[in-house]
Design a protein around this motif. Structure first.
Motif, PDB file in Angstrom:
ATOM      1  N   GLU A 120      -7.348  -7.288  -9.337  1.00  0.00           N
ATOM      2  CA  GLU A 120      -8.120  -6.750  -8.225  1.00  0.00           C
ATOM      3  C   GLU A 120      -9.030  -5.653  -8.733  1.00  0.00           C
ATOM      4  O   GLU A 120      -8.978  -5.277  -9.912  1.00  0.00           O
ATOM      5  CB  GLU A 120      -7.182  -6.183  -7.150  1.00  0.00           C
ATOM      6  CG  GLU A 120      -6.295  -5.049  -7.656  1.00  0.00           C
ATOM      7  CD  GLU A 120      -5.229  -4.638  -6.656  1.00  0.00           C
ATOM      8  OE1 GLU A 120      -5.180  -5.225  -5.560  1.00  0.00           O
ATOM      9  OE2 GLU A 120      -4.438  -3.725  -6.983  1.00  0.00           O
ATOM     10  N   LYS A 153       0.860  -1.190   0.000  1.00  0.00           N
ATOM     11  CA  LYS A 153       0.000   0.000   0.000  1.00  0.00           C
ATOM     12  C   LYS A 153       0.895   1.239   0.000  1.00  0.00           C
ATOM     13  O   LYS A 153       1.149   1.851   1.040  1.00  0.00           O
ATOM     14  CB  LYS A 153      -0.932  -0.003   1.218  1.00  0.00           C
ATOM     15  CG  LYS A 153      -2.092  -0.967   1.082  1.00  0.00           C
ATOM     16  CD  LYS A 153      -3.062  -0.799   2.224  1.00  0.00           C
ATOM     17  CE  LYS A 153      -3.926   0.424   2.058  1.00  0.00           C
ATOM     18  NZ  LYS A 153      -5.117   0.193   1.215  1.00  0.00           N
ATOM     19  N   THR A 155     -13.571  -6.829  -1.594  1.00  0.00           N
ATOM     20  CA  THR A 155     -13.347  -6.636  -0.164  1.00  0.00           C
ATOM     21  C   THR A 155     -12.326  -5.532   0.091  1.00  0.00           C
ATOM     22  O   THR A 155     -11.332  -5.410  -0.614  1.00  0.00           O
ATOM     23  CB  THR A 155     -12.844  -7.925   0.501  1.00  0.00           C
ATOM     24  OG1 THR A 155     -11.556  -8.286  -0.043  1.00  0.00           O
ATOM     25  CG2 THR A 155     -13.817  -9.079   0.277  1.00  0.00           C
ATOM     26  N   ASN A 156     -12.605  -4.716   1.093  1.00  0.00           N
ATOM     27  CA  ASN A 156     -11.593  -3.808   1.647  1.00  0.00           C
ATOM     28  C   ASN A 156     -11.954  -3.507   3.089  1.00  0.00           C
ATOM     29  O   ASN A 156     -13.081  -3.766   3.530  1.00  0.00           O
ATOM     30  CB  ASN A 156     -11.425  -2.531   0.811  1.00  0.00           C
ATOM     31  CG  ASN A 156     -12.621  -1.628   0.852  1.00  0.00           C
ATOM     32  OD1 ASN A 156     -13.098  -1.235   1.917  1.00  0.00           O
ATOM     33  ND2 ASN A 156     -13.133  -1.261  -0.322  1.00  0.00           N
ATOM     34  N   GLY A 178      -4.271  -7.613   0.860  1.00  0.00           N
ATOM     35  CA  GLY A 178      -5.319  -6.948   1.635  1.00  0.00           C
ATOM     36  C   GLY A 178      -5.593  -7.593   2.978  1.00  0.00           C
ATOM     37  O   GLY A 178      -5.589  -8.822   3.101  1.00  0.00           O
ATOM     38  N   ASN A 231     -10.318  -0.546  -5.612  1.00  0.00           N
ATOM     39  CA  ASN A 231     -10.224  -0.256  -4.179  1.00  0.00           C
ATOM     40  C   ASN A 231     -10.324  -1.497  -3.304  1.00  0.00           C
ATOM     41  O   ASN A 231     -10.749  -1.422  -2.153  1.00  0.00           O
ATOM     42  CB  ASN A 231     -11.320   0.738  -3.772  1.00  0.00           C
ATOM     43  CG  ASN A 231     -12.711   0.162  -3.961  1.00  0.00           C
ATOM     44  OD1 ASN A 231     -12.890  -0.811  -4.691  1.00  0.00           O
ATOM     45  ND2 ASN A 231     -13.692   0.752  -3.315  1.00  0.00           N
ATOM     46  N   GLY A 232      -9.959  -2.650  -3.844  1.00  0.00           N
ATOM     47  CA  GLY A 232     -10.031  -3.844  -3.006  1.00  0.00           C
ATOM     48  C   GLY A 232      -9.752  -5.112  -3.778  1.00  0.00           C
ATOM     49  O   GLY A 232      -9.573  -5.111  -4.998  1.00  0.00           O
ATOM     50  N   ASN A 233      -9.726  -6.211  -3.043  1.00  0.00           N
ATOM     51  CA  ASN A 233      -9.508  -7.527  -3.639  1.00  0.00           C
ATOM     52  C   ASN A 233     -10.806  -8.096  -4.172  1.00  0.00           C
ATOM     53  O   ASN A 233     -11.902  -7.677  -3.777  1.00  0.00           O
ATOM     54  CB  ASN A 233      -8.911  -8.479  -2.599  1.00  0.00           C
ATOM     55  CG  ASN A 233      -7.526  -8.041  -2.145  1.00  0.00           C
ATOM     56  OD1 ASN A 233      -7.358  -7.535  -1.045  1.00  0.00           O
ATOM     57  ND2 ASN A 233      -6.537  -8.232  -2.992  1.00  0.00           N
TER      58      ASN A 233
END
Length: 280
Positions: free
Chosen positions: A181, A148, A244-245, A207, A184-186
């Motif tokens: 991804e 990140k 997910t996030n 993540g 903003n997430g997986n």
């Protein structure tokens, strides 16, 4: 002397304009969800931050203990609005200035910010959520892509593309044309009892919520989880897709091109995630 939005002022110390994170993308960060004075999955966040700093050859101060950073986050939140609500907090760590491409120091500075969230726990959005592939640029596979860092221009351009074309989100591809991804997430794909997510080696973010969902699925005998490369062709074959996030939790995808999806598994996992977050 600097000119900040048309206003001349003396060069300040600390954040602007000598911040290497601002000038060169030489920074890492952690985004945290805090509820009721507790940081969700703090241990995982802390060790990921330390691992990222080591990989980027940043010097980790002796004061950067889990207890110290946790207290700094909670103190920031208490100063804003007590400690009983829900907050999004961010720890940003950058290498202090010492040079341009060859810094003479690996010492770091940090900044913590916070903002209020609407709900103290994870909820499942029932709004329509359409996605598309972002193919203008690639997320290259490799360990740097799993960190990140604040070098997120690919995600920014993808977000602009999504906004211009009325998509809720976009999926990123790596140089091998594999789905990596979301912006903003997986991402997780569900086919009956099989659930698939791209592996870290393909360049997806390592993540925190990805890790938690994998742990939850490992305790559910009704599902089989596979960490394997995902082809774009698999997206339209899936029964369900979710993202997910750590802030949103689980975001079900409603539509990709002509395919529409259910959200049954996402609902089941969300209930277990909320329990896990409170007990962690």
């Amino acid at each position: 002397m600097i000119n900040f939005n048309g206003t001349l002022q003396q060069t300040n110390t600390g954040i602007l304009p000598d911040n290497r994170g601002l000038n060169y993308g030489d920074a890492v960060f952690e985004t945290l969800r805090v509820s009721g004075g507790k940081i969700y999955f703090w241990e995982d966040h802390y060790f990921r931050l330390m691992a990222s700093m080591r990989m980027l050859r940043m010097e980790i101060p002796m004061s950067f203990t889990p207890e110290y950073l946790e207290e700094q986050v909670l103190e920031t939140i208490r100063a804003q609005d007590g400690n009983n609500g829900a907050f999004r907090a961010k720890i940003l760590v950058w290498r202090k200035t010492g040079g341009k491409y060859s810094p003479t120091t690996n010492e770091v500075g940090f900044l913590i910010s916070s903002e209020v969230l609407d709900t103290p726990f994870y909820t499942l959005s029932d709004s329509f959520y359409e996605i598309e592939l972002f193919k203008d640029h690639y997320a290259y596979s490799g360990m740097l892509s799993t960190l990140k860092t604040n070098n997120k221009i690919l995600n920014v351009l993808g977000s602009v593309y999504a906004q211009e074309n009325n998509y809720a989100n976009c999926l990123l591809l790596n140089e091998k044309k594999q789905v990596v991804e979301a912006l903003n997430g997986n991402i997780f794909l569900v086919n009956d009892y099989k659930i698939k997510t791209p592996p870290i080696q393909d360049g997806c973010l390592n993540g925190i919520l990805r890790k938690q969902i994998i742990k939850i699925l490992g305790q559910l005998p009704d599902y089989i989880l596979e960490e394997a490369s995902v082809s774009p062709f698999e997206l339209q074959k899936a029964d369900e897709i979710f993202i997910t996030n750590v802030i949103t939790g689980i975001q079900p995808v409603s539509k990709y091109r002509k395919k529409e999806y259910r959200n049954d598994v996402a609902k089941e996992l969300l209930a277990k995630l909320n329990v896990k977050a409170r007990l962690a």
